[in-house]
Design a protein around this motif. Structure first.
Motif, PDB file in Angstrom:
ATOM      1  N   UNK A  64      -3.958  19.382   8.013  1.00  0.00           N
ATOM      2  CA  UNK A  64      -4.469  19.064   9.356  1.00  0.00           C
ATOM      3  C   UNK A  64      -5.878  18.701   9.046  1.00  0.00           C
ATOM      4  N   UNK A  65      -6.217  17.444   9.368  1.00  0.00           N
ATOM      5  CA  UNK A  65      -7.826  17.019   9.238  1.00  0.00           C
ATOM      6  C   UNK A  65      -8.482  16.812  10.368  1.00  0.00           C
ATOM      7  N   UNK A  66      -9.586  17.873  10.365  1.00  0.00           N
ATOM      8  CA  UNK A  66     -10.451  18.064  11.544  1.00  0.00           C
ATOM      9  C   UNK A  66     -11.276  16.727  11.946  1.00  0.00           C
ATOM     10  N   UNK A  67     -11.028  16.380  13.171  1.00  0.00           N
ATOM     11  CA  UNK A  67     -11.906  15.195  13.679  1.00  0.00           C
ATOM     12  C   UNK A  67     -13.229  15.763  14.533  1.00  0.00           C
ATOM     13  N   UNK A  78      -9.793  22.900  17.666  1.00  0.00           N
ATOM     14  CA  UNK A  78     -10.096  21.728  16.490  1.00  0.00           C
ATOM     15  C   UNK A  78      -9.035  20.650  16.989  1.00  0.00           C
ATOM     16  N   UNK A  79      -9.520  19.480  17.280  1.00  0.00           N
ATOM     17  CA  UNK A  79      -8.813  18.131  17.095  1.00  0.00           C
ATOM     18  C   UNK A  79      -8.776  17.399  16.006  1.00  0.00           C
ATOM     19  N   UNK A  80      -7.759  16.896  15.756  1.00  0.00           N
ATOM     20  CA  UNK A  80      -7.372  16.102  14.391  1.00  0.00           C
ATOM     21  C   UNK A  80      -5.958  15.679  14.498  1.00  0.00           C
ATOM     22  N   UNK A  81      -5.841  15.515  13.021  1.00  0.00           N
ATOM     23  CA  UNK A  81      -4.311  14.857  12.875  1.00  0.00           C
ATOM     24  C   UNK A  81      -3.482  15.757  12.162  1.00  0.00           C
ATOM     25  N   UNK A  82      -2.456  16.016  12.461  1.00  0.00           N
ATOM     26  CA  UNK A  82      -1.457  17.181  11.777  1.00  0.00           C
ATOM     27  C   UNK A  82      -0.188  16.131  10.957  1.00  0.00           C
ATOM     28  N   UNK A  83      -0.091  16.550   9.833  1.00  0.00           N
ATOM     29  CA  UNK A  83       0.757  15.798   8.871  1.00  0.00           C
ATOM     30  C   UNK A  83       1.928  17.080   8.598  1.00  0.00           C
ATOM     31  N   UNK A  84       2.996  17.009   8.791  1.00  0.00           N
ATOM     32  CA  UNK A  84       4.209  18.158   8.569  1.00  0.00           C
ATOM     33  C   UNK A  84       4.268  18.574   9.737  1.00  0.00           C
ATOM     34  N   UNK A  91      -1.439  31.738  11.879  1.00  0.00           N
ATOM     35  CA  UNK A  91      -1.329  31.622  10.329  1.00  0.00           C
ATOM     36  C   UNK A  91      -2.751  31.575   9.553  1.00  0.00           C
ATOM     37  N   UNK A  92      -2.792  31.686   8.537  1.00  0.00           N
ATOM     38  CA  UNK A  92      -3.857  31.592   7.863  1.00  0.00           C
ATOM     39  C   UNK A  92      -3.768  30.168   7.122  1.00  0.00           C
ATOM     40  N   UNK A  93      -5.081  29.869   6.841  1.00  0.00           N
ATOM     41  CA  UNK A  93      -5.412  28.184   6.296  1.00  0.00           C
ATOM     42  C   UNK A  93      -6.313  28.443   5.386  1.00  0.00           C
ATOM     43  N   UNK A  94      -6.208  27.430   4.273  1.00  0.00           N
ATOM     44  CA  UNK A  94      -7.345  27.172   3.659  1.00  0.00           C
ATOM     45  C   UNK A  94      -7.950  25.755   4.026  1.00  0.00           C
ATOM     46  N   UNK A  95      -9.366  26.123   4.330  1.00  0.00           N
ATOM     47  CA  UNK A  95     -10.262  24.896   4.696  1.00  0.00           C
ATOM     48  C   UNK A  95     -10.933  24.146   3.379  1.00  0.00           C
ATOM     49  N   UNK A  96     -10.438  22.984   3.225  1.00  0.00           N
ATOM     50  CA  UNK A  96     -11.079  22.115   2.138  1.00  0.00           C
ATOM     51  C   UNK A  96     -12.098  21.194   2.715  1.00  0.00           C
ATOM     52  N   UNK A  97     -13.269  21.380   2.004  1.00  0.00           N
ATOM     53  CA  UNK A  97     -14.465  20.504   2.461  1.00  0.00           C
ATOM     54  C   UNK A  97     -15.506  20.446   1.484  1.00  0.00           C
ATOM     55  N   UNK A  98     -15.898  19.434   0.901  1.00  0.00           N
ATOM     56  CA  UNK A  98     -16.992  19.105   0.244  1.00  0.00           C
ATOM     57  C   UNK A  98     -16.918  20.000  -1.189  1.00  0.00           C
ATOM     58  N   UNK A  99     -15.769  20.056  -1.466  1.00  0.00           N
ATOM     59  CA  UNK A  99     -15.450  20.782  -2.791  1.00  0.00           C
ATOM     60  C   UNK A  99     -15.385  22.049  -2.838  1.00  0.00           C
ATOM     61  N   UNK A 100     -15.336  22.569  -1.600  1.00  0.00           N
ATOM     62  CA  UNK A 100     -15.240  24.092  -1.369  1.00  0.00           C
ATOM     63  C   UNK A 100     -14.027  24.464  -0.618  1.00  0.00           C
ATOM     64  N   UNK A 130     -19.302  25.027  14.269  1.00  0.00           N
ATOM     65  CA  UNK A 130     -20.319  24.892  13.176  1.00  0.00           C
ATOM     66  C   UNK A 130     -19.488  25.273  11.770  1.00  0.00           C
ATOM     67  N   UNK A 131     -18.680  25.919  12.081  1.00  0.00           N
ATOM     68  CA  UNK A 131     -17.970  26.569  10.948  1.00  0.00           C
ATOM     69  C   UNK A 131     -16.648  25.756  10.247  1.00  0.00           C
ATOM     70  N   UNK A 132     -16.462  24.575  11.121  1.00  0.00           N
ATOM     71  CA  UNK A 132     -15.257  23.878  11.047  1.00  0.00           C
ATOM     72  C   UNK A 132     -15.791  22.416  11.144  1.00  0.00           C
ATOM     73  N   UNK A 133     -16.337  21.740   9.910  1.00  0.00           N
ATOM     74  CA  UNK A 133     -16.868  20.323  10.088  1.00  0.00           C
ATOM     75  C   UNK A 133     -16.000  19.171  10.043  1.00  0.00           C
ATOM     76  N   UNK A 134     -16.212  18.425  10.676  1.00  0.00           N
ATOM     77  CA  UNK A 134     -15.384  17.133  10.916  1.00  0.00           C
ATOM     78  C   UNK A 134     -15.087  16.647   9.361  1.00  0.00           C
TER      79      UNK A 134
END
Length: 148
Positions: A64-67, A78-84, A91-100, A130-134
């Motif tokens: 899921x990519x956050x827009x 959180x609005x964005x695009x879901x693949x899969x 559910x728990x998720x890993x949020x990947x942003x700016x190398x973290x 603010x904790x979920x950046x586009x």
């Protein structure tokens, strides 16, 4: 196709569970494979039952990519695009942003994509927008935990 199917469900040895994405983030191997399979969906569908089965297995490795995000009480929509396919439930998720990578402990699918669309809305429980950046990308946390 058999090797790809095995790679989606394998539990790699510690230290060999991730690949580096273009942004420098370490993505779970199974999710990276699923992403490449979805990009070749037409080809796989043309391969019949086995190709369709492989795509169905890849769907469990959602992305899921956050827009954009808005506050909704103590949660965030959180609005964005879901693949899969993100299954029902929390559910728990890993949020990947700016190398973290940040772990989000609770999220649910608020509004699934409409037919012929990948646009969706997730509810991220007890997180501020603010904790979920586009541009941040979410992956299933259980994929990041896979170790042999």
């Amino acid at each position: 196709m058999g090797l790809l199917d095995e790679a989606l469900s394998c539990y790699p040895h510690a230290g060999y569970t991730r690949v580096t994405a273009p942004d420098g983030t370490a993505v779970p191997i199974c999710c990276a494979i699923a992403h490449h399979l979805r990009e070749r969906a037409d080809f796989l569908v043309g391969r019949g039952k086995r190709g369709k089965s492989l795509l169905a297995d890849a769907a469990a490795h959602w992305r899921f990519e956050i827009r954009e995000c808005i506050a909704d009480g103590s949660d965030t929509a959180a609005f964005g695009t879901l693949a899969g396919c993100l299954p029902d439930g929390v559910h728990a998720a890993e949020m990947h942003h700016a190398g973290t990578i940040t772990i989000l402990s609770e999220l649910t699918l608020e509004y699934p994509p409409a037919e012929d669309s990948r646009e969706a809305c997730l509810r991220v429980i007890t997180r501020h927008p603010s904790q979920l950046p586009p541009g941040a990308v979410l992956f299933p946390a259980e994929c990041g935990d896979r170790v042999h």
